[in-house]
Write an enzyme that holds these catalytic residues in place. Structure first.
Site, PDB file in Angstrom:
ATOM      1  N   CYS A 233       0.670  -1.223   0.552  1.00 13.81           N
ATOM      2  CA  CYS A 233       0.185  -0.069   0.305  1.00 13.81           C
ATOM      3  C   CYS A 233       0.977   1.038  -0.232  1.00 13.81           C
ATOM      4  O   CYS A 233       1.902   1.623  -0.918  1.00 13.81           O
ATOM      5  CB  CYS A 233      -0.503   0.444   1.395  1.00 13.81           C
ATOM      6  SG  CYS A 233      -0.367   0.122   2.714  1.00 13.81           S
ATOM      7  N   ARG A 238      -1.796  -1.028   5.513  1.00 13.21           N
ATOM      8  CA  ARG A 238      -2.989  -1.398   4.968  1.00 13.21           C
ATOM      9  C   ARG A 238      -3.112  -2.347   3.993  1.00 13.21           C
ATOM     10  O   ARG A 238      -4.174  -3.760   4.217  1.00 13.21           O
ATOM     11  CB  ARG A 238      -3.949   0.083   3.978  1.00 13.21           C
ATOM     12  CG  ARG A 238      -4.669   0.899   3.730  1.00 13.21           C
ATOM     13  CD  ARG A 238      -4.841   1.574   3.299  1.00 13.21           C
ATOM     14  NE  ARG A 238      -3.398   2.467   2.976  1.00 13.21           N
ATOM     15  CZ  ARG A 238      -3.663   3.222   2.189  1.00 13.21           C
ATOM     16  NH1 ARG A 238      -5.197   3.524   0.890  1.00 13.21           N
ATOM     17  NH2 ARG A 238      -2.260   4.266   1.390  1.00 13.21           N
TER      18      ARG A 238
END
Length: 277
Positions: A233, A238
């Protein structure tokens, strides 16, 4: 792996708040959230101040992780239940850290703070401290961590999964829209990467979608589960969430998190970058 091996429900959590061998830990993007209120008995980990090396851009090392957990009162025998806001994205980041240092007794609270609050479950403002322990972290398990050179060598060979938003993937943004547009020098994505935003794995209440829904999500996006997979990410939090889904829920083998992510890759000299969707 059964879901119960890596997830606990809010009902289970509320019934086990006073269990002696269980430690609840909150990890949030906004590190002040815990200070407002938190699940009773939970302690706090600050993803930036606690989990990042104070000098170099890297994780804290084995000794630092051992000291951190010992100082916070976590022992090697404790089962750690991690939770946080925004669909557990930074809780998943911490989960990946615990797995990196081979603490196997760790689970996520399915739905995190969002589900807990939607259910109207109690929160506390009490200050929580635990007696210090002597924690001994193992050497890092780098089979779950991808580094820059491996990522570059994996272009058009392995599954590369970019879990950022479509606008970040296409190069319109450098970071999530609510954050400062900083850190990487160039926008775009790694060539051959598939864009599957991390948040698509969660229901509206923050819980994970069913195994059937998740399998369809990644299959429909063209992910070949027989290939090695690297997820990334912007800073690795994430992608930790997607790593958790692929490895811990769906049982993908050889899944690595590239924690350097776009902050590193987008600042490298001479590496290939693509723009657009």
């Amino acid at each position: 792996m059964a879901r119960s091996d890596v997830l606990v429900s809010a009902d289970w959590a509320e019934s086990n708040l006073d269990s002696a061998n269980i430690v609840f830990v909150e990890v949030d993007e906004d590190t002040s959230t815990y200070d407002g209120d938190h699940i009773a008995g939970a302690i706090k980990l600050d993803w930036r101040a606690d989990l990042q090396d104070p000098i170099k851009r890297d994780f804290i090392d084995t000794q630092q992780f051992s000291k951190l957990l010992g100082d916070r009162g976590i022992s090697n025998d404790n089962t750690v239940i991690l939770y946080g806001g925004n669909n557990n994205w930074f809780a998943a980041y911490a989960y990946w850290y615990f797995k990196l240092y081979r603490h196997d007794k760790v689970k996520l609270l399915d739905g995190g703070r969002k589900k807990w609050e939607l259910d109207g479950r109690p929160l506390s403002t009490d200050t929580v401290t635990r007696p210090a322990t002597s924690y001994a972290a193992a050497a890092p398990d780098n089979t779950i961590r991808a580094f820059r050179d491996e990522v570059i060598a994996s272009i058009k060979i392995k599954n590369l999964v970019d879990v950022r938003s479509p606008d970040e993937f296409s190069g319109k943004l450098l970071a999530p829209a609510h954050l400062p547009q900083e850190q990487s020098q160039r926008p775009g994505h790694i060539p051959s990467a598939i864009n599957i935003p991390w948040s698509k794995a969660a229901n509206e209440d923050g819980t994970f979608k069913s195994d059937e829904q998740l399998a369809k999500l990644y299959a429909d996006a063209g992910l070949d589960r027989l290939k090695e997979t690297i997820v990334y990410c912007r800073i690795g939090e994430r992608s930790s969430h997607t790593w958790f889904v692929l490895r811990e829920l769906l049982g993908y083998q050889n899944v690595k998190n590239y924690d350097g992510s776009w902050t590193e890759y987008g600042s490298l000299v001479g590496v290939p970058i693509e723009l657009g969707s």
